[in-house]
Design a protein around this motif. Structure first.
Motif, PDB file in Angstrom:
ATOM      1  N   MET A   1      18.999  56.462 -34.159  1.00  0.00           N
ATOM      2  CA  MET A   1      19.187  55.782 -35.428  1.00  0.00           C
ATOM      3  C   MET A   1      20.671  55.839 -35.788  1.00  0.00           C
ATOM      4  O   MET A   1      21.292  56.893 -35.701  1.00  0.00           O
ATOM      5  CB  MET A   1      18.357  56.465 -36.504  1.00  0.00           C
ATOM      6  CG  MET A   1      18.625  55.917 -37.884  1.00  0.00           C
ATOM      7  SD  MET A   1      17.739  56.735 -39.216  1.00  0.00           S
ATOM      8  CE  MET A   1      16.062  56.488 -38.732  1.00  0.00           C
ATOM      9  N   GLU A   2      21.198  54.716 -36.196  1.00  0.00           N
ATOM     10  CA  GLU A   2      22.592  54.668 -36.628  1.00  0.00           C
ATOM     11  C   GLU A   2      22.741  55.382 -37.961  1.00  0.00           C
ATOM     12  O   GLU A   2      21.898  55.245 -38.842  1.00  0.00           O
ATOM     13  CB  GLU A   2      23.039  53.218 -36.823  1.00  0.00           C
ATOM     14  CG  GLU A   2      23.183  52.437 -35.548  1.00  0.00           C
ATOM     15  CD  GLU A   2      23.646  51.025 -35.863  1.00  0.00           C
ATOM     16  OE1 GLU A   2      24.848  50.763 -35.712  1.00  0.00           O
ATOM     17  OE2 GLU A   2      22.793  50.223 -36.270  1.00  0.00           O
ATOM     18  N   THR A   3      23.836  56.109 -38.080  1.00  0.00           N
ATOM     19  CA  THR A   3      24.154  56.771 -39.341  1.00  0.00           C
ATOM     20  C   THR A   3      25.671  56.881 -39.475  1.00  0.00           C
ATOM     21  O   THR A   3      26.357  57.107 -38.478  1.00  0.00           O
ATOM     22  CB  THR A   3      23.507  58.172 -39.444  1.00  0.00           C
ATOM     23  OG1 THR A   3      23.889  58.748 -40.697  1.00  0.00           O
ATOM     24  CG2 THR A   3      23.923  59.074 -38.319  1.00  0.00           C
ATOM     25  N   PRO A   4      26.184  56.708 -40.681  1.00  0.00           N
ATOM     26  CA  PRO A   4      27.620  56.849 -40.887  1.00  0.00           C
ATOM     27  C   PRO A   4      28.038  58.288 -41.169  1.00  0.00           C
ATOM     28  O   PRO A   4      29.212  58.568 -41.392  1.00  0.00           O
ATOM     29  CB  PRO A   4      27.878  55.967 -42.113  1.00  0.00           C
ATOM     30  CG  PRO A   4      26.605  56.078 -42.892  1.00  0.00           C
ATOM     31  CD  PRO A   4      25.512  56.152 -41.850  1.00  0.00           C
ATOM     32  N   CYS A   5      27.093  59.214 -41.147  1.00  0.00           N
ATOM     33  CA  CYS A   5      27.374  60.608 -41.490  1.00  0.00           C
ATOM     34  C   CYS A   5      28.432  61.194 -40.566  1.00  0.00           C
ATOM     35  O   CYS A   5      28.358  61.052 -39.343  1.00  0.00           O
ATOM     36  CB  CYS A   5      26.102  61.437 -41.400  1.00  0.00           C
ATOM     37  SG  CYS A   5      26.349  63.154 -41.896  1.00  0.00           S
ATOM     38  N   VAL A   6      29.436  61.843 -41.177  1.00  0.00           N
ATOM     39  CA  VAL A   6      30.498  62.509 -40.419  1.00  0.00           C
ATOM     40  C   VAL A   6      30.521  64.009 -40.722  1.00  0.00           C
ATOM     41  O   VAL A   6      31.509  64.681 -40.467  1.00  0.00           O
ATOM     42  CB  VAL A   6      31.885  61.867 -40.690  1.00  0.00           C
ATOM     43  CG1 VAL A   6      31.945  60.448 -40.170  1.00  0.00           C
ATOM     44  CG2 VAL A   6      32.220  61.915 -42.171  1.00  0.00           C
ATOM     45  N   THR A  24      25.827  56.601 -51.417  1.00  0.00           N
ATOM     46  CA  THR A  24      25.350  57.233 -52.642  1.00  0.00           C
ATOM     47  C   THR A  24      24.275  58.253 -52.282  1.00  0.00           C
ATOM     48  O   THR A  24      23.726  58.231 -51.167  1.00  0.00           O
ATOM     49  CB  THR A  24      24.733  56.203 -53.605  1.00  0.00           C
ATOM     50  OG1 THR A  24      23.555  55.659 -52.995  1.00  0.00           O
ATOM     51  CG2 THR A  24      25.713  55.091 -53.958  1.00  0.00           C
ATOM     52  N   LEU A  25      23.935  59.119 -53.221  1.00  0.00           N
ATOM     53  CA  LEU A  25      22.853  60.075 -52.981  1.00  0.00           C
ATOM     54  C   LEU A  25      21.538  59.359 -52.698  1.00  0.00           C
ATOM     55  O   LEU A  25      20.761  59.794 -51.846  1.00  0.00           O
ATOM     56  CB  LEU A  25      22.691  61.015 -54.171  1.00  0.00           C
ATOM     57  CG  LEU A  25      23.723  62.135 -54.278  1.00  0.00           C
ATOM     58  CD1 LEU A  25      23.536  62.900 -55.589  1.00  0.00           C
ATOM     59  CD2 LEU A  25      23.621  63.077 -53.096  1.00  0.00           C
ATOM     60  N   ALA A  26      21.275  58.263 -53.399  1.00  0.00           N
ATOM     61  CA  ALA A  26      20.040  57.505 -53.172  1.00  0.00           C
ATOM     62  C   ALA A  26      20.015  56.927 -51.759  1.00  0.00           C
ATOM     63  O   ALA A  26      18.972  56.938 -51.095  1.00  0.00           O
ATOM     64  CB  ALA A  26      19.902  56.400 -54.208  1.00  0.00           C
ATOM     65  N   GLU A  27      21.158  56.419 -51.296  1.00  0.00           N
ATOM     66  CA  GLU A  27      21.214  55.871 -49.937  1.00  0.00           C
ATOM     67  C   GLU A  27      21.030  56.965 -48.894  1.00  0.00           C
ATOM     68  O   GLU A  27      20.325  56.768 -47.898  1.00  0.00           O
ATOM     69  CB  GLU A  27      22.539  55.144 -49.709  1.00  0.00           C
ATOM     70  CG  GLU A  27      22.642  53.857 -50.497  1.00  0.00           C
ATOM     71  CD  GLU A  27      24.038  53.287 -50.570  1.00  0.00           C
ATOM     72  OE1 GLU A  27      24.151  52.090 -50.898  1.00  0.00           O
ATOM     73  OE2 GLU A  27      25.026  54.017 -50.326  1.00  0.00           O
ATOM     74  N   ILE A  28      21.651  58.116 -49.128  1.00  0.00           N
ATOM     75  CA  ILE A  28      21.504  59.233 -48.195  1.00  0.00           C
ATOM     76  C   ILE A  28      20.037  59.675 -48.148  1.00  0.00           C
ATOM     77  O   ILE A  28      19.465  59.850 -47.075  1.00  0.00           O
ATOM     78  CB  ILE A  28      22.419  60.408 -48.600  1.00  0.00           C
ATOM     79  CG1 ILE A  28      23.886  60.014 -48.426  1.00  0.00           C
ATOM     80  CG2 ILE A  28      22.091  61.659 -47.786  1.00  0.00           C
ATOM     81  CD1 ILE A  28      24.877  60.969 -49.070  1.00  0.00           C
ATOM     82  N   GLY A  29      19.431  59.832 -49.314  1.00  0.00           N
ATOM     83  CA  GLY A  29      18.051  60.289 -49.394  1.00  0.00           C
ATOM     84  C   GLY A  29      17.047  59.322 -48.792  1.00  0.00           C
ATOM     85  O   GLY A  29      16.038  59.730 -48.231  1.00  0.00           O
ATOM     86  N   GLY A  30      17.321  58.041 -48.894  1.00  0.00           N
ATOM     87  CA  GLY A  30      16.390  57.038 -48.392  1.00  0.00           C
ATOM     88  C   GLY A  30      16.746  56.469 -47.036  1.00  0.00           C
ATOM     89  O   GLY A  30      16.104  55.528 -46.560  1.00  0.00           O
ATOM     90  N   TRP A  31      17.754  57.030 -46.388  1.00  0.00           N
ATOM     91  CA  TRP A  31      18.275  56.472 -45.140  1.00  0.00           C
ATOM     92  C   TRP A  31      17.191  56.290 -44.084  1.00  0.00           C
ATOM     93  O   TRP A  31      17.137  55.268 -43.397  1.00  0.00           O
ATOM     94  CB  TRP A  31      19.410  57.341 -44.605  1.00  0.00           C
ATOM     95  CG  TRP A  31      20.236  56.646 -43.585  1.00  0.00           C
ATOM     96  CD1 TRP A  31      20.257  56.893 -42.245  1.00  0.00           C
ATOM     97  CD2 TRP A  31      21.166  55.590 -43.814  1.00  0.00           C
ATOM     98  NE1 TRP A  31      21.148  56.059 -41.627  1.00  0.00           N
ATOM     99  CE2 TRP A  31      21.723  55.244 -42.585  1.00  0.00           C
ATOM    100  CE3 TRP A  31      21.578  54.899 -44.943  1.00  0.00           C
ATOM    101  CZ2 TRP A  31      22.667  54.239 -42.441  1.00  0.00           C
ATOM    102  CZ3 TRP A  31      22.525  53.895 -44.809  1.00  0.00           C
ATOM    103  CH2 TRP A  31      23.052  53.580 -43.574  1.00  0.00           C
ATOM    104  N   THR A  33      14.107  55.705 -44.391  1.00  0.00           N
ATOM    105  CA  THR A  33      13.106  54.683 -44.711  1.00  0.00           C
ATOM    106  C   THR A  33      13.680  53.274 -44.728  1.00  0.00           C
ATOM    107  O   THR A  33      12.923  52.315 -44.806  1.00  0.00           O
ATOM    108  CB  THR A  33      12.446  54.974 -46.076  1.00  0.00           C
ATOM    109  OG1 THR A  33      13.437  54.926 -47.097  1.00  0.00           O
ATOM    110  CG2 THR A  33      11.767  56.339 -46.070  1.00  0.00           C
ATOM    111  N   LEU A  34      15.007  53.142 -44.650  1.00  0.00           N
ATOM    112  CA  LEU A  34      15.623  51.820 -44.621  1.00  0.00           C
ATOM    113  C   LEU A  34      15.416  51.165 -43.259  1.00  0.00           C
ATOM    114  O   LEU A  34      15.386  51.848 -42.230  1.00  0.00           O
ATOM    115  CB  LEU A  34      17.129  51.904 -44.890  1.00  0.00           C
ATOM    116  CG  LEU A  34      17.585  52.319 -46.279  1.00  0.00           C
ATOM    117  CD1 LEU A  34      19.102  52.458 -46.307  1.00  0.00           C
ATOM    118  CD2 LEU A  34      17.122  51.324 -47.314  1.00  0.00           C
ATOM    119  N   SER A  35      15.316  49.856 -43.273  1.00  0.00           N
ATOM    120  CA  SER A  35      15.232  49.127 -42.001  1.00  0.00           C
ATOM    121  C   SER A  35      16.609  49.151 -41.336  1.00  0.00           C
ATOM    122  O   SER A  35      17.627  49.433 -41.986  1.00  0.00           O
ATOM    123  CB  SER A  35      14.817  47.677 -42.252  1.00  0.00           C
ATOM    124  OG  SER A  35      15.861  46.969 -42.906  1.00  0.00           O
ATOM    125  N   ALA A  36      16.645  48.856 -40.059  1.00  0.00           N
ATOM    126  CA  ALA A  36      17.915  48.821 -39.335  1.00  0.00           C
ATOM    127  C   ALA A  36      18.862  47.808 -39.969  1.00  0.00           C
ATOM    128  O   ALA A  36      20.067  48.065 -40.087  1.00  0.00           O
ATOM    129  CB  ALA A  36      17.684  48.496 -37.862  1.00  0.00           C
TER     130      ALA A  36
END
Length: 57
Positions: A1-6, A24-31, A33-36
């Motif tokens: 899974m792609e992630t921008p986390c560094v 954002t925290l919401a984006e991090i928390g829901g990462w 469950t998001l579609s590609a």
């Protein structure tokens, strides 16, 4: 899974985004469950978000 986390997980107190990846925290928390496509859309906005942090510091 792609992630921008560094692995620099610090939320900027004013901007409300991670200083490492720009999400954002919401984006991090829901990462997971998001579609590609949704993840790619978010990742496309991150460079601009991170560049705005330099003007806030």
């Amino acid at each position: 899974m792609e992630t921008p986390c560094v692995k620099i997980c610090v939320i900027h107190p004013t901007a409300g985004i991670c200083e490492g990846c720009g999400r954002t925290l919401a984006e991090i928390g829901g990462w997971l469950t998001l579609s590609a496509d949704d993840r790619r859309r978010v990742m496309a906005t991150l460079p601009a978000r991170l560049s705005q942090l330099s003007s806030l510091s």
